[in-house]
Motif scaffolding. Structure first.
Motif, PDB file in Angstrom:
ATOM      1  N   VAL A  72      41.828  41.051  29.737  1.00 32.07           N
ATOM      2  CA  VAL A  72      41.046  41.143  31.605  1.00 32.07           C
ATOM      3  C   VAL A  72      40.037  40.512  30.873  1.00 32.07           C
ATOM      4  CG1 VAL A  72      39.836  42.436  33.503  1.00 32.07           C
ATOM      5  CG2 VAL A  72      41.952  42.753  33.417  1.00 32.07           C
ATOM      6  N   SER A  73      39.261  41.661  29.815  1.00 29.90           N
ATOM      7  CA  SER A  73      37.655  40.979  29.786  1.00 29.90           C
ATOM      8  C   SER A  73      37.594  39.583  28.793  1.00 29.90           C
ATOM      9  CB  SER A  73      37.054  42.066  29.067  1.00 29.90           C
ATOM     10  OG  SER A  73      36.963  43.607  29.669  1.00 29.90           O
ATOM     11  N   SER A  74      38.564  38.973  27.978  1.00 32.90           N
ATOM     12  CA  SER A  74      38.820  37.888  27.128  1.00 32.90           C
ATOM     13  C   SER A  74      39.454  36.523  27.813  1.00 32.90           C
ATOM     14  CB  SER A  74      40.150  38.218  26.362  1.00 32.90           C
ATOM     15  OG  SER A  74      41.106  38.742  26.202  1.00 32.90           O
ATOM     16  N   SER A  75      39.715  36.831  29.039  1.00 38.19           N
ATOM     17  CA  SER A  75      40.391  35.457  29.976  1.00 38.19           C
ATOM     18  C   SER A  75      38.888  35.375  31.056  1.00 38.19           C
ATOM     19  CB  SER A  75      41.643  36.003  30.541  1.00 38.19           C
ATOM     20  OG  SER A  75      42.592  36.190  29.109  1.00 38.19           O
ATOM     21  N   GLY A  76      38.435  36.632  31.451  1.00 38.10           N
ATOM     22  CA  GLY A  76      37.117  36.054  32.375  1.00 38.10           C
ATOM     23  C   GLY A  76      37.373  36.226  33.619  1.00 38.10           C
ATOM     24  N   VAL A  77      38.748  37.193  33.597  1.00 37.94           N
ATOM     25  CA  VAL A  77      39.894  37.535  35.101  1.00 37.94           C
ATOM     26  C   VAL A  77      38.707  37.783  36.324  1.00 37.94           C
ATOM     27  CG1 VAL A  77      41.578  39.252  35.874  1.00 37.94           C
ATOM     28  CG2 VAL A  77      41.924  37.982  33.723  1.00 37.94           C
ATOM     29  N   ARG A  78      38.397  37.957  36.977  1.00 43.61           N
ATOM     30  CA  ARG A  78      37.723  38.078  38.236  1.00 43.61           C
ATOM     31  C   ARG A  78      38.565  38.366  39.086  1.00 43.61           C
ATOM     32  NH1 ARG A  78      33.972  33.453  40.673  1.00 43.61           N
ATOM     33  NH2 ARG A  78      33.815  35.342  42.207  1.00 43.61           N
ATOM     34  N   LEU A  79      39.572  38.451  39.830  1.00 43.79           N
ATOM     35  CA  LEU A  79      41.185  38.708  40.488  1.00 43.79           C
ATOM     36  C   LEU A  79      42.472  39.920  39.479  1.00 43.79           C
ATOM     37  CD1 LEU A  79      41.853  39.910  43.413  1.00 43.79           C
ATOM     38  CD2 LEU A  79      42.699  37.403  43.454  1.00 43.79           C
ATOM     39  N   VAL A  80      42.456  40.866  39.964  1.00 44.34           N
ATOM     40  CA  VAL A  80      44.122  41.024  39.830  1.00 44.34           C
ATOM     41  C   VAL A  80      44.799  41.088  40.910  1.00 44.34           C
ATOM     42  CG1 VAL A  80      45.524  42.632  38.276  1.00 44.34           C
ATOM     43  CG2 VAL A  80      43.365  41.939  36.990  1.00 44.34           C
ATOM     44  N   ILE A  81      46.109  40.713  41.014  1.00 42.40           N
ATOM     45  CA  ILE A  81      47.384  40.466  41.794  1.00 42.40           C
ATOM     46  C   ILE A  81      48.086  41.407  40.925  1.00 42.40           C
ATOM     47  CG2 ILE A  81      49.131  39.718  43.640  1.00 42.40           C
ATOM     48  CD1 ILE A  81      46.920  37.223  42.915  1.00 42.40           C
ATOM     49  N   ASP A  82      48.580  42.307  41.171  1.00 34.41           N
ATOM     50  CA  ASP A  82      49.570  43.651  41.617  1.00 34.41           C
ATOM     51  C   ASP A  82      51.477  42.982  42.028  1.00 34.41           C
ATOM     52  OD1 ASP A  82      51.434  45.456  40.502  1.00 34.41           O
ATOM     53  OD2 ASP A  82      49.956  46.960  41.191  1.00 34.41           O
ATOM     54  N   ALA A  83      51.872  42.425  41.983  1.00 40.47           N
ATOM     55  CA  ALA A  83      52.815  42.021  42.393  1.00 40.47           C
ATOM     56  C   ALA A  83      54.142  42.025  41.545  1.00 40.47           C
ATOM     57  CB  ALA A  83      53.400  40.281  42.918  1.00 40.47           C
ATOM     58  N   ALA A  84      54.156  43.334  40.786  1.00 39.41           N
ATOM     59  CA  ALA A  84      54.945  44.017  40.113  1.00 39.41           C
ATOM     60  C   ALA A  84      55.654  44.830  41.008  1.00 39.41           C
ATOM     61  CB  ALA A  84      54.438  44.889  38.791  1.00 39.41           C
ATOM     62  N   HIS A  85      57.271  44.665  40.222  1.00 36.13           N
ATOM     63  CA  HIS A  85      58.120  45.887  41.028  1.00 36.13           C
ATOM     64  C   HIS A  85      57.627  47.075  41.387  1.00 36.13           C
ATOM     65  CE1 HIS A  85      61.411  48.174  41.514  1.00 36.13           C
ATOM     66  NE2 HIS A  85      62.426  46.931  41.907  1.00 36.13           N
ATOM     67  N   PRO A  86      58.086  47.629  42.494  1.00 36.15           N
ATOM     68  CA  PRO A  86      57.270  48.927  43.343  1.00 36.15           C
ATOM     69  C   PRO A  86      57.715  50.474  41.759  1.00 36.15           C
ATOM     70  CG  PRO A  86      58.641  47.305  45.092  1.00 36.15           C
ATOM     71  CD  PRO A  86      58.763  47.484  43.747  1.00 36.15           C
TER      72      PRO A  86
END
Length: 610
Positions: free
Chosen positions: A57-71
């Motif tokens: 997250v830090s190294s890629s400059g992530v501003r938003l995470v979308i958790d669409a992984a399996h339930p």
């Protein structure tokens, strides 16, 4: 940048939406998936613990995470939730809508595979059809080793390889894509004489409704493993339309919030503590002038005043920066020094604040890790309050950060010789989200400490994985000599050149970043430089590879898949050419010092250029 966790129908839907909206994203899966066509995305695979998630997250400059992984990816959901909360990164759960479960006699609900096995022992079916996927081979081993069982898995190379590693007989596997029709599943049940089904509560996109209907129609038991409990998400979308409505607000419209440094928080807490010391109570709010010239107000969240000393706390707010200290309580305790010189401020180490043990930093060994600018801010706050009251005293200040010792393990402090906690930092008083200058300041500090403590060889890597590969190859490298450049390879080499004094520099780069470096890029971030498969294709053609290989390279969506077409080896001209071009690029920023360039693949195999 959006970090999207997929491997599901919802993951692909979210990726398609990001493409349509022109939003850059990283599509992350636990196992390798076949890349799909995307204009804005890049792919990565591999399991991630919380430390690796934070680094990504830090190294890629992530501003938003979308958790669409399996339930059922419960551990991932929890890790994502914790990391996003800690780093103040927005999180959207893109979930499957729930399915109404009918009440029929053969339906059995269980919490996990352990309960499912116990129930199977009681039901004792002649032939079980498990619709739970390849990951369930291991937990179902006690059943399929002793009983007649069929397992439906996806017909992919990754699934088949995992099944072979687990040792389940291929005769017990049904490699096929799940079909949404009741008829297809009923035909499968009747063809194989199945008298019991095992499924997960997988939602509509997992065809859960069809499994329910077929079990009832065929009058056979259906064992359903319930969804594991989910974190308390603030934002959940269950359709593409809902997700699209959330994205502009989450990504494009809201500016990034600035925050305040630990130094600014410590100064504010000190000001409140001095007020409490002389007035008997702390204010709810204090205002200080930051080194940047701005005026900032801080809420006081805790205080205690007693005879001769007082203690106040400020909660650290980092804005939208992925700062590991976000949310920590920064506490200042002040007391009068009866034998000190008037105006003297003595800094003492409290819980969770580190102590400097090595030379090379701005603070000498033996002192608490409170940097010069925060010290000056604290002195000014104390002097101002004393001046208002016409007093002249010597003051002791103890800065503490409950939980700081644990958080420090996520920083580079121990490597820099700062033990026991975090550092109290800040030059402007403000935290600018994803500040390049803050990252470069830490690199400059690391170079100085390595040099002062006798390191003649410096090792530069993008992160921990590359460092592990490099130190396995050069086992005599001390940890202190290893510096992470993140994505800023050009600026880091310039800083090494400006500092001077090193006899050798070793640069380790993974293949994906090396293809950008080989083209002369100084910043290897995916936000700045996208994959250029045409460059790889043209390079391979120039090196004499076949047109078939060149065309396949031109269609790549993920650099690491190059090794599927051309096995990684120092004997392969393609990898030698990438390493040589990367070496020449590094020489632009480090023209004089002895240089070794090491190109790594994911497994740590290397191509070395001196």
């Amino acid at each position: 940048m959006i970090l999207l966790f997929g491997g599901t129908t919802e993951g692909r839907q979210a990726a398609a939406l990001c493409d349509r909206l022109g939003l850059p994203f990283i599509y992350s899966t636990k196992t390798r998936v076949e890349p799909f066509a995307t204009a804005c995305g890049e792919f990565r695979h591999g399991a991630l613990d919380e430390a690796a998630l934070s680094e990504l997250v830090s190294s890629s400059g992530v501003r938003l995470v979308i958790d669409a992984a399996h339930p059922f990816a419960a551990r991932l959901h929890r890790s994502l939730f914790e990391v996003c909360q800690h780093l103040a990164v927005r999180l959207i759960r893109f979930d499957r809508p729930s399915v109404d479960v009918p009440d029929f006699e053969g339906l059995h609900s269980v919490a996990d595979f352990t309960e499912a096995l116990a129930l199977l022992d009681r039901l004792n079916p002649a032939k079980l059809l498990a619709l739970t996927g390849v990951q369930s081979i291991a937990p179902l081993r006690p059943w399929w080793e002793q009983h007649d069982m069929l397992l439906r898995i996806l017909p992919t190379q990754a699934s088949m390889e995992l099944a072979r590693r687990e040792g389940i007989p291929e005769a017990q596997l049904l490699p096929m894509n799940p079909d949404s029709s009741d008829e297809a599943l009923e035909k499968l049940v009747r063809k194989h004489g199945v008298d019991c089904l095992l499924a997960k509560e997988s939602g509509e996109s997992g065809f859960f409704s069809s499994k329910l209907r077929v079990a009832e129609r065929c009058a056979i038991p259906l064992i359903v493993i319930r969804r594991p409990p989910a974190p308390a998400y603030d934002v959940v979308a269950t359709s593409v339309e809902e997700l699209e409505a959330l994205l502009p607000d989450a990504v494009t419209l809201k500016p990034l919030r600035t925050g305040y440094t630990t130094g600014a928080c410590a100064a504010a807490a000190t000001k409140a503590a001095v007020i409490a010391l002389f007035d008997g109570a702390a204010p709810d709010l204090v205002t200080i002038t930051l080194p940047s010239g701005k005026v900032a107000s801080f809420g006081i969240v805790s205080y205690r005043a007693e005879r001769g000393r007082s203690r106040c706390g400020v909660r650290k707010f980092a804005g939208d920066d992925p700062d590991v200290t976000h949310g920590l309580l920064i506490v200042s305790e002040v007391s009068l020094l009866p034998n000190g010189e008037p105006g003297e401020v003595r800094f003492l180490q409290g819980e969770g604040v580190g102590r400097v043990t090595l030379p090379g930093l701005e603070i000498p060994p033996g002192e608490p890790a409170i940097n010069p600018v925060p010290r000056q801010m604290i002195r000014e706050c104390i002097a101002g309050e004393l001046r208002q009251r016409g007093l002249r005293h010597a003051v002791a200040v103890t800065i503490s950060v409950p939980g700081g010792n644990a958080v420090a393990r996520k920083t580079m402090n121990e490597r820099l010789g700062i033990t026991g906690g975090i550092s109290i930092l800040g030059t402007s008083g403000e935290v600018i989200p994803y500040s390049i200058e803050a990252w470069l300041a830490s690199i400059r500090q690391s170079i100085a400490v390595a040099s002062t403590n006798g390191c003649t060889t410096l090792a530069l890597t993008s992160g921990l994985r590359t460092e592990r590969h490099l130190r396995a190859r050069y086992p005599d490298l001390p940890e202190l000599a290893c510096i992470h450049y993140g994505n800023y390879i050009g600026r880091t080499l310039e800083l090494v050149h400006q500092h001077g004094g090193f006899s050798r520099v070793i640069v380790g780069v993974m293949l994906a970043k090396a293809t950008k470096l080989a083209q002369g890029q100084a910043d290897l971030s995916s936000r700045v430089v996208q994959l250029d498969p045409r460059w790889l294709a043209n390079l391979s053609a120039d090196l004499g590879y076949s047109p078939v290989i060149a065309n396949q390279l031109a269609d790549l969506h993920l650099v690491r898949n190059v090794t599927d077409l051309i096995p990684f080896s120092s004997d392969e001209p393609l990898y030698t050419a990438i390493a040589n071009a990367s070496y020449r690029a590094c020489r632009r920023w480090l023209p004089d010092t002895s240089l070794t360039f090491v190109l790594f693949d994911m497994e740590g195999q290397a191509v070395v250029v001196d």
